[in-house]
Motif scaffolding. Structure first.
Motif, PDB file in Angstrom:
ATOM      1  N   TYR A 232       0.746  -1.317  -0.033  1.00  0.00           N
ATOM      2  CA  TYR A 232       0.141  -0.067  -0.092  1.00  0.00           C
ATOM      3  C   TYR A 232       0.979   1.251  -0.202  1.00  0.00           C
ATOM      4  CZ  TYR A 232       1.100   0.743   4.697  1.00  0.00           C
ATOM      5  OH  TYR A 232       2.004   0.500   5.984  1.00  0.00           O
ATOM      6  N   TRP A 269     -10.534  -0.716   5.686  1.00  0.00           N
ATOM      7  CA  TRP A 269      -9.806  -1.840   5.059  1.00  0.00           C
ATOM      8  C   TRP A 269     -10.400  -3.101   5.199  1.00  0.00           C
ATOM      9  CZ3 TRP A 269      -3.881  -2.856   4.459  1.00  0.00           C
ATOM     10  CH2 TRP A 269      -3.405  -2.132   3.878  1.00  0.00           C
ATOM     11  N   PHE A 309      -5.656   5.161  -0.159  1.00  0.00           N
ATOM     12  CA  PHE A 309      -4.809   4.073  -0.053  1.00  0.00           C
ATOM     13  C   PHE A 309      -4.598   3.673  -1.730  1.00  0.00           C
ATOM     14  CE2 PHE A 309      -6.179   4.063   4.498  1.00  0.00           C
ATOM     15  CZ  PHE A 309      -5.006   3.732   5.052  1.00  0.00           C
ATOM     16  N   VAL A 311      -3.597   0.265  -3.251  1.00  0.00           N
ATOM     17  CA  VAL A 311      -3.318  -0.902  -2.815  1.00  0.00           C
ATOM     18  C   VAL A 311      -3.026  -2.103  -3.716  1.00  0.00           C
ATOM     19  CG1 VAL A 311      -4.626  -0.411  -0.416  1.00  0.00           C
ATOM     20  CG2 VAL A 311      -5.385  -1.906  -2.351  1.00  0.00           C
TER      21      VAL A 311
END
Length: 319
Positions: A232, A269, A309, A311
């Motif tokens: 990330y 998340w 983020f 990722v």
């Protein structure tokens, strides 16, 4: 949570230590060497110096009881080192057997519920014998720390634990109310950001995380309970990179591995990674209540920060 280490929490007594004009406001010293002033409220609600406390006075807290308080302490230069009021809640400290003459434990044993006190305690002895830690460099050897304490309650351990649980439940309810309001504010900011950045194909989870799968993966889809490994890059909405798994010397640039859906990571998340297959790359925009909420985590991540983020779901180990 009721441990001696609570002495190190930030604390302050505020503007409680006022005096009435008809008594001298001076320090006294016990036979054990503890320098103190103790204040109590009079019938008019004003705080006044109680004067010298008799060695036989048994009205203070006892060993085994718990004192709920607001407390601060300063070094010899009058710099505030800790302040509990920044936490918006009092702290609880169990009264232990004194660890040295003129100790902080002695100070607590001089206070009744409602009292305020100012105590001067030897820094070397406090850190060596009570905190069991070396003296920090910002505290001069041989100096005294000045403690400001407002004792709100003196209770048995059982009553203090019950109060602590009640306080925790109230805080959780208050946090939920704040989060509900904040996520609406954040959602508007995120929508404006998406429009400004021309981010197409953004989707939104039920809880409010925005995500876009930029590169679909061909592996298994992640699910709660799976062990997953994720690379990330974390950024703020102004484009500043805050941290990256690939540039993290602590992990040697390896992906971050955790068990999904177990509360080991932020809620955003736990929810959004389940939308991805192994090998996927995606952009996540997480509103603050699903990230770190109103916690201030430093200049790069102030309270109520919306986080981006980028990722890559490197590995999914099905459980």
């Amino acid at each position: 949570m009721l441990s001696k280490t609570k002495f190190l929490l930030p604390v302050i007594a505020g503007a409680l230590l006022m005096q009435s004009c008809n008594k001298k406001d001076e320090f006294y010293t016990t036979a054990d060497g503890l320098t103190y002033k103790i204040y109590e409220q009079n019938d008019k609600g004003e705080y006044e110096n109680k004067g010298e406390v008799s060695p036989g006075d048994s009205l203070g807290a006892k060993v085994g009881q718990v004192v709920t308080m607001q407390m601060s302490y300063t070094n010899a230069a009058d710099s505030v080192l800790f302040d509990s009021r920044t936490q918006n809640q009092p702290i609880m400290i169990p009264v232990m057997e004194p660890t040295f003459k003129g100790s902080l434990e002695h100070a607590l044993m001089m206070l009744s519920a409602g009292d305020s006190g100012v105590f001067k305690i030897n820094a070397d002895s406090l850190f060596a014998k009570t905190f069991n830690q070396p003296l920090p460099p910002f505290i001069k050897a041989g100096s005294q720390l000045t403690f400001f304490i407002k004792a709100e309650k003196v209770q048995s351990r059982e009553d203090a634990i019950a109060d602590q649980q009640k306080m925790f439940e109230e805080q959780m309810k208050e946090a939920a109310v704040r989060a509900e309001k904040q996520i609406k504010v954040d959602d508007q900011k995120i929508q404006e950001y998406i429009k400004t950045q021309n981010m197409a194909n953004m989707q939104k989870t039920e809880s409010g995380v925005y995500y876009n799968v930029t590169t679909p993966g061909k592996g298994p889809q992640a699910a709660a309970g799976d062990q997953v490994s994720v690379h990330y890059k974390l950024s703020s909405l102004d484009g500043k990179e805050i941290e990256s798994s690939r540039n993290n010397p602590m992990s040697g640039g390896e992906p971050f591995t955790f068990t999904l859906g177990q509360g080991q990571v932020i809620r955003g998340w736990d929810e959004a990674i389940q939308k991805l297959n192994e090998g996927s790359k995606a952009t996540l925009i997480v509103p603050s209540p699903l990230a770190y909420g109103d916690q201030d985590r430093g200049p790069d991540m102030p309270a109520n920060s919306i986080l981006r983020f980028d990722v890559e779901l490197v590995k999914v180990n099905k459980q």
